[in-house]
Scaffold this motif. Sequence first.
Motif, mmCIF file in Angstrom:
data_model
loop_
_atom_site.group_PDB
_atom_site.id
_atom_site.type_symbol
_atom_site.label_atom_id
_atom_site.label_comp_id
_atom_site.label_asym_id
_atom_site.label_seq_id
_atom_site.Cartn_x
_atom_site.Cartn_y
_atom_site.Cartn_z
ATOM 1 N N ALA A 71 -0.575 -6.502 -1.376
ATOM 2 C CA ALA A 71 -0.045 -5.312 -0.706
ATOM 3 C C ALA A 71 0.065 -5.554 0.800
ATOM 4 O O ALA A 71 1.055 -5.163 1.435
ATOM 5 C CB ALA A 71 -0.929 -4.104 -0.993
ATOM 6 N N ALA A 72 -0.976 -6.204 1.369
ATOM 7 C CA ALA A 72 -0.948 -6.506 2.799
ATOM 8 C C ALA A 72 0.168 -7.487 3.132
ATOM 9 O O ALA A 72 0.859 -7.346 4.153
ATOM 10 C CB ALA A 72 -2.307 -7.073 3.233
ATOM 11 N N GLN A 73 0.372 -8.491 2.277
ATOM 12 C CA GLN A 73 1.440 -9.465 2.495
ATOM 13 C C GLN A 73 2.811 -8.787 2.448
ATOM 14 O O GLN A 73 3.712 -9.127 3.218
ATOM 15 C CB GLN A 73 1.352 -10.577 1.455
ATOM 16 N N LYS A 74 2.955 -7.822 1.536
ATOM 17 C CA LYS A 74 4.215 -7.093 1.430
ATOM 18 C C LYS A 74 4.481 -6.293 2.700
ATOM 19 O O LYS A 74 5.605 -6.272 3.222
ATOM 20 C CB LYS A 74 4.177 -6.164 0.226
ATOM 21 N N LYS A 75 3.419 -5.640 3.215
ATOM 22 C CA LYS A 75 3.566 -4.872 4.443
ATOM 23 C C LYS A 75 3.902 -5.791 5.617
ATOM 24 O O LYS A 75 4.721 -5.438 6.489
ATOM 25 C CB LYS A 75 2.287 -4.094 4.732
#
Length: 215
Positions: free
Chosen positions: A178-182
């Motif tokens: 999720a952090a990588q997507k953000k």
Amino acid sequence: MPKGWTTAPLADICLRLVDGSHNPPPAAEFGRPMLSARNVIDFQLLFDGFRLISEEDFAFENARTQVSPGDVLLTIVGTIGRTAVVSEHHPQFALQRSVAVLKPRGIDSRYLAFALNSHDRQQWLVDHAKGTAQKGVYLKTLGTVDIPIAPRAEQTRIVAKLEELLTDLDAGVAELKAAQKKLAQYRQSLLKAAVEGALTAEWRQQHPPAETGAQ
């Protein structure tokens, strides 16, 4: 090895070692799922991307493998070494040759699945795979792999702790994704702002371009 532990060849702690169909029947419009190694991932049995075989063909295949709850599935052709434990909630299914069915005797099914995923056992499977185009582990060879066996009560504790830690790990991986997507979205927004002039808007206000014109 801890006190009270022992080792045994896989064949000695399984009632049966059998692989799936070497001659898969044709696909059918209706019937039972036929699964392969691609359906065994991360200790789970995934029911997607499979084909159906007729009830008659399923009965023939099932007579040989007799897959039942508590069996351990192990991928032995192509992508070797993935495991899953058959649940009572799974529908009946047949298997292709790429998956072996292990019927444990006197050992916790989940413990055996985890043991086969340990580094030493995974390396053993790789080292003993044969073939050219697509490597595989023969059943007779598979039966000789040594499995470390903890006392039964300790097996239960090991499984419970592993499942707890793996659940935490999965949650951490999900958060990381999720952090990588953000971060990827933020990167794109920065690039968009740059090429549209938003990043230097304040600078332009402070440094207006010199006016030019005919004298």
